[in-house]
Design a protein around this motif. Structure first.
Motif, PDB file in Angstrom:
ATOM      1  N   VAL A   1     -37.387-116.667  67.113  1.00 63.11           N
ATOM      2  CA  VAL A   1     -38.099-116.739  68.145  1.00 63.11           C
ATOM      3  C   VAL A   1     -37.320-116.737  69.363  1.00 63.11           C
ATOM      4  O   VAL A   1     -36.951-116.055  70.213  1.00 63.11           O
ATOM      5  CB  VAL A   1     -39.582-117.144  68.763  1.00 63.11           C
ATOM      6  N   ILE A   2     -35.838-118.495  68.944  1.00 64.61           N
ATOM      7  CA  ILE A   2     -35.186-118.013  70.005  1.00 64.61           C
ATOM      8  C   ILE A   2     -33.767-117.028  69.569  1.00 64.61           C
ATOM      9  O   ILE A   2     -33.345-116.347  70.725  1.00 64.61           O
ATOM     10  CB  ILE A   2     -34.065-119.502  69.982  1.00 64.61           C
ATOM     11  N   GLY A   3     -33.693-116.596  68.568  1.00 64.79           N
ATOM     12  CA  GLY A   3     -33.030-116.333  68.607  1.00 64.79           C
ATOM     13  C   GLY A   3     -33.043-114.507  68.934  1.00 64.79           C
ATOM     14  O   GLY A   3     -32.004-113.504  70.261  1.00 64.79           O
ATOM     15  N   LEU A   4     -34.564-114.183  69.110  1.00 69.68           N
ATOM     16  CA  LEU A   4     -34.730-113.073  70.034  1.00 69.68           C
ATOM     17  C   LEU A   4     -35.069-112.793  71.696  1.00 69.68           C
ATOM     18  O   LEU A   4     -35.191-111.869  71.983  1.00 69.68           O
ATOM     19  CB  LEU A   4     -36.233-112.427  69.753  1.00 69.68           C
ATOM     20  N   MET A   5     -34.749-114.281  71.751  1.00 64.49           N
ATOM     21  CA  MET A   5     -34.968-114.436  72.888  1.00 64.49           C
ATOM     22  C   MET A   5     -33.632-114.047  73.997  1.00 64.49           C
ATOM     23  O   MET A   5     -33.865-113.830  74.336  1.00 64.49           O
ATOM     24  CB  MET A   5     -35.563-116.034  73.135  1.00 64.49           C
ATOM     25  N   LEU A   6     -32.753-114.471  73.335  1.00 63.58           N
ATOM     26  CA  LEU A   6     -31.287-114.320  73.547  1.00 63.58           C
ATOM     27  C   LEU A   6     -31.152-113.189  73.422  1.00 63.58           C
ATOM     28  O   LEU A   6     -29.959-112.590  74.148  1.00 63.58           O
ATOM     29  CB  LEU A   6     -30.490-115.883  72.831  1.00 63.58           C
ATOM     30  N   ALA A   7     -31.286-112.795  72.725  1.00 60.77           N
ATOM     31  CA  ALA A   7     -30.909-110.838  72.043  1.00 60.77           C
ATOM     32  C   ALA A   7     -31.591-110.717  73.542  1.00 60.77           C
ATOM     33  O   ALA A   7     -31.378-109.284  73.612  1.00 60.77           O
ATOM     34  CB  ALA A   7     -31.708-110.613  70.770  1.00 60.77           C
ATOM     35  N   GLY A   8     -33.099-110.175  74.056  1.00 60.49           N
ATOM     36  CA  GLY A   8     -33.135-109.757  75.009  1.00 60.49           C
ATOM     37  C   GLY A   8     -32.458-110.474  76.299  1.00 60.49           C
ATOM     38  O   GLY A   8     -32.556-109.261  77.158  1.00 60.49           O
TER      39      GLY A   8
END
Length: 154
Positions: free
Chosen positions: A47-54
């Motif tokens: 979730v953290i990785g996807l948040m930062l990708a966004g």
């Protein structure tokens, strides 16, 4: 300028909130079950990785890389500090209970995941040609080819 720091603060708090939720789920739902705790931790990092990708995708489209990369790095720095030092205290643990190796392993893992997430978001943006620089180069190419060349007589 205040909005810029507000965005950094909101991002840092959001990253920390994901960690707190994961810690509470582990504490309340899976206390003592290490395999379930590992799955929840893996989900938290995804979730953290996807948040930062966004975030990298959205901010990279609007601003130059040098301008938003520092903001993301500052938010990650604040979030990792909160996660490692304050997060364990919220669920009743000591931040240094596992020893120095566990403490620094948490920091390293968090930084690796956040870096990979940010890079994947920005690389996807560049691949699609929607980043700030690509769009500026495209506009320049369109304007320079639209104007006919002036013939100068001597």
């Amino acid at each position: 300028m205040a909005q810029r720091w507000r965005a950094v603060g909101v991002l840092a708090i959001a990253l920390f909130a994901v960690n707190v939720v994961a810690r509470l789920v582990i504490r309340l739902g899976f206390d003592g079950d290490d395999s379930a705790a590992d799955r929840v931790s893996l989900g938290m990092f995804i979730v953290i990785g996807l948040m930062l990708a966004g975030v990298a995708f959205v901010w990279g489209e609007r601003r130059r890389l040098g301008s938003w990369a520092g903001d993301v790095a500052a938010a990650i720095g604040v979030a990792v500090g909160l996660t490692v030092l304050i997060g364990p205290l919220l669920v009743g643990n000591n931040p240094f209970a596992g020893g120095g190796s566990t403490f620094f392993a948490q920091i390293g893992l968090y930084l690796v995941v956040t870096t990979i997430g940010t890079m994947l978001g920005y690389l996807l943006l560049v691949t699609l040609g929607r980043d700030y620089r690509s769009r500026n180069l495209q506009r320049y190419a369109e304007t320079s080819s639209a104007k006919p060349r002036r013939v100068v007589r001597r």
